[in-house]
Design an enzyme around this catalytic site. Structure first.
Site, PDB file in Angstrom:
ATOM      1  N   ARG A   5       4.577  10.972  -2.170  1.00 54.59           N
ATOM      2  CA  ARG A   5       4.446  10.563  -0.791  1.00 54.59           C
ATOM      3  C   ARG A   5       5.732  10.824   0.010  1.00 54.59           C
ATOM      4  NH1 ARG A   5       4.817   4.292   1.113  1.00 54.59           N
ATOM      5  NH2 ARG A   5       4.098   4.737   3.213  1.00 54.59           N
TER       6      ARG A   5
ATOM      7  N   GLU B 224      12.820  -9.505   1.188  1.00 50.24           N
ATOM      8  CA  GLU B 224      12.015  -8.361   1.628  1.00 50.24           C
ATOM      9  C   GLU B 224      12.810  -7.074   1.393  1.00 50.24           C
ATOM     10  OE1 GLU B 224      11.563  -8.578   5.857  1.00 50.24           O
ATOM     11  OE2 GLU B 224      10.217  -6.854   5.987  1.00 50.24           O
TER      12      GLU B 224
ATOM     13  N   ALA C 243       3.182  -0.887   4.713  1.00 49.47           N
ATOM     14  CA  ALA C 243       2.658  -0.880   6.088  1.00 49.47           C
ATOM     15  C   ALA C 243       2.256  -2.278   6.567  1.00 49.47           C
ATOM     16  CB  ALA C 243       1.469   0.071   6.182  1.00 49.47           C
TER      17      ALA C 243
ATOM     18  N   ASN D 109       7.971  -5.714  -1.055  1.00 47.31           N
ATOM     19  CA  ASN D 109       7.957  -4.597  -0.114  1.00 47.31           C
ATOM     20  C   ASN D 109       6.514  -4.522   0.377  1.00 47.31           C
ATOM     21  OD1 ASN D 109       7.849  -2.240   1.298  1.00 47.31           O
ATOM     22  ND2 ASN D 109       8.985  -1.026  -0.198  1.00 47.31           N
TER      23      ASN D 109
ATOM     24  N   HIS E  33       4.313  -4.614   9.083  1.00 46.90           N
ATOM     25  CA  HIS E  33       4.279  -4.543  10.543  1.00 46.90           C
ATOM     26  C   HIS E  33       2.993  -5.097  11.149  1.00 46.90           C
ATOM     27  CE1 HIS E  33       7.486  -1.902   9.345  1.00 46.90           C
ATOM     28  NE2 HIS E  33       6.640  -1.084   8.768  1.00 46.90           N
TER      29      HIS E  33
ATOM     30  N   TYR F 155      10.922   8.836   1.145  1.00 44.23           N
ATOM     31  CA  TYR F 155      10.859   7.825   0.076  1.00 44.23           C
ATOM     32  C   TYR F 155      11.447   8.285  -1.263  1.00 44.23           C
ATOM     33  CZ  TYR F 155       7.814   5.562   3.455  1.00 44.23           C
ATOM     34  OH  TYR F 155       7.321   4.974   4.601  1.00 44.23           O
TER      35      TYR F 155
ATOM     36  N   PRO G  74       0.784  -1.226   0.000  1.00 42.69           N
ATOM     37  CA  PRO G  74       0.000   0.000   0.000  1.00 42.69           C
ATOM     38  C   PRO G  74       0.822   1.285   0.000  1.00 42.69           C
ATOM     39  CG  PRO G  74      -0.169  -1.140   2.119  1.00 42.69           C
ATOM     40  CD  PRO G  74       0.494  -2.080   1.161  1.00 42.69           C
ATOM     41  N   ASN G  75       0.323   2.215  -0.770  1.00 41.36           N
ATOM     42  CA  ASN G  75       0.850   3.584  -0.873  1.00 41.36           C
ATOM     43  C   ASN G  75       2.149   3.691  -1.669  1.00 41.36           C
ATOM     44  OD1 ASN G  75      -1.264   4.805   0.740  1.00 41.36           O
ATOM     45  ND2 ASN G  75      -0.356   3.735   2.469  1.00 41.36           N
TER      46      ASN G  75
ATOM     47  N   HIS H 292      12.717  -2.661   1.853  1.00 38.78           N
ATOM     48  CA  HIS H 292      12.123  -1.389   2.287  1.00 38.78           C
ATOM     49  C   HIS H 292      12.977  -0.262   1.757  1.00 38.78           C
ATOM     50  CE1 HIS H 292       9.362  -3.526   4.802  1.00 38.78           C
ATOM     51  NE2 HIS H 292      10.374  -4.258   5.212  1.00 38.78           N
TER      52      HIS H 292
ATOM     53  N   ARG I  54       7.785   0.402  13.412  1.00 40.60           N
ATOM     54  CA  ARG I  54       8.301  -0.081  12.127  1.00 40.60           C
ATOM     55  C   ARG I  54       9.439  -1.094  12.288  1.00 40.60           C
ATOM     56  NH1 ARG I  54       5.756   3.311   8.334  1.00 40.60           N
ATOM     57  NH2 ARG I  54       5.327   5.341   9.256  1.00 40.60           N
TER      58      ARG I  54
ATOM     59  N   ARG J 184      13.385   4.508  12.288  1.00 39.47           N
ATOM     60  CA  ARG J 184      12.191   5.361  12.304  1.00 39.47           C
ATOM     61  C   ARG J 184      11.388   5.059  13.580  1.00 39.47           C
ATOM     62  NH1 ARG J 184       9.403   4.811   6.617  1.00 39.47           N
ATOM     63  NH2 ARG J 184       8.129   6.493   7.543  1.00 39.47           N
TER      64      ARG J 184
HETATM   65  C1  DQA Z   1       8.239   0.924   3.697  1.00 45.60           C
HETATM   66  C2  DQA Z   1       8.373   1.145   5.195  1.00 45.60           C
HETATM   67  C3  DQA Z   1       7.050   0.898   5.899  1.00 45.60           C
HETATM   68  O1  DQA Z   1       7.202   1.089   7.305  1.00 45.60           O
HETATM   69  C4  DQA Z   1       6.008   1.875   5.387  1.00 45.60           C
HETATM   70  O2  DQA Z   1       4.756   1.626   5.999  1.00 45.60           O
HETATM   71  C5  DQA Z   1       5.904   1.867   3.918  1.00 45.60           C
HETATM   72  C6  DQA Z   1       7.111   1.752   3.103  1.00 45.60           C
HETATM   73  C7  DQA Z   1       9.521   1.292   2.939  1.00 45.60           C
HETATM   74  O3  DQA Z   1       9.630   0.938   1.771  1.00 45.60           O
HETATM   75  O4  DQA Z   1      10.404   1.954   3.503  1.00 45.60           O
HETATM   76  O5  DQA Z   1       4.834   2.074   3.373  1.00 45.60           O
HETATM   77  O6  DQA Z   1       7.987  -0.449   3.451  1.00 45.60           O
END
Ligand code: DQA
Length: 146
Positions: free
Chosen positions: A17, A97, A76, A73, A79, A22, A9-10, A99, A110, A106
């Protein structure tokens, strides 16, 4: 070799964002970057992005016997999602995995990742380059039957 690359997501809002965290490059730019890495490594790939936990679970289930590796990835859901962890365990496809940000430096919430419980490797804090590292690791991991 065939990889499924999942973004949660996102991540479709990359660029817009929280660019201080990011970066300023878009999700389309990330897809191009991943495509170039896979092509130069001779890896077939499918990119999948969703904001929905169940859709990600469905995609992981559908990967069974279709993909050799998964790069994820989970954003959110990293977690929170026992469902994504269980799906990865169920299909037992080697997983790396990623990120973009350094989740360990952070907020406290997280620091814990369900997906890390099954991932052969976790790369964080390296931006787009983290995907290259994960893809190269997974290729080597699978080729050498580690
Ligand atoms: C993330 C880190 C996560 O904590 C966050 O919720 C994200 C992006 C990252 O790529 O750094 O949406 O996975």
């Amino acid at each position: 070799m065939k990889f499924l690359i999942i973004n949660g997501p996102n991540l479709n809002l990359l660029g817009l964002r929280e660019p201080d965290i990011y970066g300023s490059q878009s999700y389309a730019a990330l897809c191009d970057f991943i495509g170039e890495v896979c092509q130069s490594e001779g890896i077939e790939y499918k990119l999948f992005q969703s904001n929905h936990e169940g859709a990600i679970v469905d995609e992981i289930q559908a990967a069974y016997k279709c993909f050799d590796g998964i790069v994820i990835n989970p954003a959110a859901y990293t977690h929170t999602s026992v469902a994504i962890l269980d799906a990865l365990k169920a299909v037992a496809i080697p997983t790396a995995e990623v990120h973009l940000s350094d989740v360990n430096s952070r907020e406290d919430f997280r620091r814990f990742s369900y997906v890390s419980l099954v991932a052969a490797k976790t790369v964080c804090g390296r931006g787009f380059e983290g995907y290259r590292e994960a893809i190269l690791f997974l290729k080597d991991y699978i080729e050498n039957d580690l």
